[in-house]
Design an enzyme around this catalytic site. Sequence first.
Site, PDB file in Angstrom:
ATOM      1  N   GLU A 185     -18.873 -40.601  15.686  1.00 14.13           N
ATOM      2  CA  GLU A 185     -17.911 -39.378  15.688  1.00 14.13           C
ATOM      3  C   GLU A 185     -16.801 -39.780  16.805  1.00 14.13           C
ATOM      4  O   GLU A 185     -17.085 -39.845  17.926  1.00 14.13           O
ATOM      5  CB  GLU A 185     -18.823 -38.135  16.022  1.00 14.13           C
ATOM      6  CG  GLU A 185     -19.601 -37.965  15.052  1.00 14.13           C
ATOM      7  CD  GLU A 185     -20.403 -36.598  14.925  1.00 14.13           C
ATOM      8  OE1 GLU A 185     -20.890 -35.889  13.944  1.00 14.13           O
ATOM      9  OE2 GLU A 185     -20.689 -36.116  16.038  1.00 14.13           O
TER      10      GLU A 185
ATOM     11  N   THR B 227     -31.280 -44.572  11.722  1.00 12.01           N
ATOM     12  CA  THR B 227     -30.245 -43.817  11.928  1.00 12.01           C
ATOM     13  C   THR B 227     -30.340 -42.563  10.802  1.00 12.01           C
ATOM     14  O   THR B 227     -31.720 -42.477  10.263  1.00 12.01           O
ATOM     15  CB  THR B 227     -29.000 -44.366  11.233  1.00 12.01           C
ATOM     16  OG1 THR B 227     -27.768 -43.313  11.374  1.00 12.01           O
ATOM     17  CG2 THR B 227     -29.038 -44.817   9.688  1.00 12.01           C
TER      18      THR B 227
ATOM     19  N   THR C  63     -21.871 -37.101   6.043  1.00 12.86           N
ATOM     20  CA  THR C  63     -21.533 -35.691   6.502  1.00 12.86           C
ATOM     21  C   THR C  63     -20.261 -35.950   7.367  1.00 12.86           C
ATOM     22  O   THR C  63     -19.144 -35.780   6.627  1.00 12.86           O
ATOM     23  CB  THR C  63     -22.850 -35.244   7.429  1.00 12.86           C
ATOM     24  OG1 THR C  63     -23.190 -36.217   8.370  1.00 12.86           O
ATOM     25  CG2 THR C  63     -24.011 -34.826   6.591  1.00 12.86           C
TER      26      THR C  63
ATOM     27  N   SER D  83     -23.979 -28.789  13.007  1.00 12.38           N
ATOM     28  CA  SER D  83     -25.175 -29.668  12.552  1.00 12.38           C
ATOM     29  C   SER D  83     -26.422 -29.026  12.706  1.00 12.38           C
ATOM     30  O   SER D  83     -26.439 -27.889  13.412  1.00 12.38           O
ATOM     31  CB  SER D  83     -25.049 -31.035  13.322  1.00 12.38           C
ATOM     32  OG  SER D  83     -25.334 -30.854  14.736  1.00 12.38           O
TER      33      SER D  83
ATOM     34  N   LYS E 143     -26.312 -43.722   6.577  1.00 11.81           N
ATOM     35  CA  LYS E 143     -25.072 -42.726   6.765  1.00 11.81           C
ATOM     36  C   LYS E 143     -25.313 -42.349   8.560  1.00 11.81           C
ATOM     37  O   LYS E 143     -26.075 -42.705   8.999  1.00 11.81           O
ATOM     38  CB  LYS E 143     -25.237 -41.158   6.249  1.00 11.81           C
ATOM     39  CG  LYS E 143     -26.757 -40.343   6.834  1.00 11.81           C
ATOM     40  CD  LYS E 143     -26.453 -39.011   6.364  1.00 11.81           C
ATOM     41  CE  LYS E 143     -25.434 -38.156   7.270  1.00 11.81           C
ATOM     42  NZ  LYS E 143     -25.433 -38.135   8.649  1.00 11.81           N
TER      43      LYS E 143
ATOM     44  N   ASN F 160     -17.196 -32.004  17.331  1.00 15.40           N
ATOM     45  CA  ASN F 160     -18.471 -31.372  17.448  1.00 15.40           C
ATOM     46  C   ASN F 160     -18.191 -30.103  17.729  1.00 15.40           C
ATOM     47  O   ASN F 160     -19.427 -29.337  18.006  1.00 15.40           O
ATOM     48  CB  ASN F 160     -19.384 -32.190  18.294  1.00 15.40           C
ATOM     49  CG  ASN F 160     -20.149 -33.389  17.669  1.00 15.40           C
ATOM     50  OD1 ASN F 160     -20.749 -33.104  16.679  1.00 15.40           O
ATOM     51  ND2 ASN F 160     -19.462 -34.583  17.870  1.00 15.40           N
TER      52      ASN F 160
END
Lengths: 399, 399
Positions: A271, A184, A147, A399, A173, A394
Amino acid sequence: MATENFLVQGFRAAAVNSGIRGKDRLDLALIVSDKPATVAGVFTTSLVKAAPVLLDMERCKTGKAQAILVNSGIANACTGEEGMRLARLTTAMAADALNIAPELVQVCSTGIIGQQLELACFQRGIPKAAQSLVGDGLADVAQAIMTTDTFRKIAVRTALIDGKPVKLLGMAKGAGMIMPNMATMLSFILTDAKIDHDLLQSVLKKVVAKTFNAITVDGDTSTNDTVLLMANGLAEHPPIAENRPEALAAFAAALEELCKELALLVVRDGEGATKLVTIRVRGAVTEAQADQAARTVANSNLVKTAFFGEDANWGRIIAALGRSGAQFDQSRVDIAFDDVFMVQNGLGQGAEVEARATAVLKKPEFVVTIDLHAGDGSKDIYTCDFSLDYVKINADYRS
Amino acid sequence: MATENFLVQGFRAAAVNSGIRGKDRLDLALIVSDKPATVAGVFTTSLVKAAPVLLDMERCKTGKAQAILVNSGIANACTGEEGMRLARLTTAMAADALNIAPELVQVCSTGIIGQQLELACFQRGIPKAAQSLVGDGLADVAQAIMTTDTFRKIAVRTALIDGKPVKLLGMAKGAGMIMPNMATMLSFILTDAKIDHDLLQSVLKKVVAKTFNAITVDGDTSTNDTVLLMANGLAEHPPIAENRPEALAAFAAALEELCKELALLVVRDGEGATKLVTIRVRGAVTEAQADQAARTVANSNLVKTAFFGEDANWGRIIAALGRSGAQFDQSRVDIAFDDVFMVQNGLGQGAEVEARATAVLKKPEFVVTIDLHAGDGSKDIYTCDFSLDYVKINADYRS
């Protein structure tokens, strides 16, 4: 790495574009075992579990699985009864295309919370994937489950069990909502090892505690965290069993190495992350307190922004320790950045030492060792720094 | 506001530059009561307490104080025995300049952790401040205690007790390392109320739980959190006492309003903050679970970056609730942004509702109400969004 590494005998896979994420991106995949495999799974401990997690947990108990259906783009979390219906229905569609029992299909979803799956995408994607299954399709699956990840995460190990090679291949991922409390967000591990369900489940659980459950990007545990491990038993060794400790240890060691590699890849691709940092707590009263202390430091935004700023800011580290709940005497705390002892007996060691510590922080990867001198408890937690890009990603990504 | 509001009879104050923070910034201040006042204090619960915190905690027990010495720039935290010695010595210097007993001097420091105070600055600054004490010097003190704050935080209230006016004046500083577990980093409150130490301490503790302890900027509790309240008893009412509930309630209400105003100013000025958000949890099993749920949402980086991105991202909110430890049934959860019910019975309410919710998020201030429908526990936690500037500030600033 050459793609021939990304093969495990008896497994085939394919990833396709099904339209969930526009017209070009791989967004739907199948992993299929030629014969029913032993399965083990660990799942999010969040009270809010996605529909596919609930379904997989139920099916995992049977101990057998033959396929994993996975999509990215939509998480199928917080989708109510309709979400459960769609999770079941899509596995039935996959079972149909593969000509196996629906109960043998595990399903995983990752992406936006609160949206329903679009059935048309699965109607389009599943047959296409089922017809494209190939031995070296696993790398494409690792691509399809990304993603906000910036690179695909795949790793392989070979264990020697009774002199016979056993292959393990894993993928994962990230890259946000990562403080897995099971795994995860998604990780699939395939092996040709021979091992029964209960033992496989118990080994996986122990390994995950030390690897996937020891990482954090942002302190947020996802609704969809899932690690699935399928063992098809095609390797030539006698079955791994509890009364064969050497074989069990060889398998567990290879699995742990594999999971650790994947877990660290997730942190490295956290991220916005620019640094991979190990927070190593030693000398805590108990292991639980070591975990608490390490995790509090690893999740402190102030500590993580200091890492990003390459500032050897031990004050923020000791402040985080102070609020962590771990018991210690601040006048006995030592803190080192790699081998530079910045703090001894709770006191900073001056400008010259700080200059050397700052040099450590400029590296892309380093270890912060904290010795509380209060007992024998220890724990490593893997984290990343906290950059401007984390906020950019973000504030923009849903999400 | 006119500065005459910033007076409390019987208190004088001054702020000076002492050289701790360069040549121009106010960095050292004194607040002095003409006569010994009743004092109450609440302090950080961090295991790592700064030297001034330890000294103040000890002195607070006597119930009396006459002066507060405060500096910004250096926190005098993690400074060992030398730090304690300097904290005591600087209060003795202030006592000397003011001709009072050293035990009547409280001391607070804020700034960099791990550095020792420079005595020369205090030798220079204390006499200068002692000679400049004036009734309207309190606003300058509010200025002098700022670190990454972008504005000074000062508020006043007047309570009527038995028909007599009682003045309360408070000041606070933020703006990072803010999830006070006693107080925001520093807050001083002065009043002319007549009240004894035990009662003052008990009222302050209750009020702080609902105000300063209900805010978070970054989830980090500081080593120096301190709220000090001095009551000099110059107002004309009969003493506030437990057997005079009306008087006590009037005082407590004014104190709570004052503290809430200051606490919200701290959040509004949270590092990089662009929005003030109330996370209001209702219907939790217990108040403790409501607190847990609200605090987890209020500290989630994913939730806070979504606020910054003005994205009505309820998926991140429900994911945070799921990992919070609070018990609930996800199919009963309602979430509203102000009066827009975005989620009902755990399900999103579609694009039209989301558009209205997005409009709410564009406001500088809004309330997220979460009803868990699991019991009667409720809690409001005040937080801010998480912007690019938070990272910029904290990658550069040494705390």
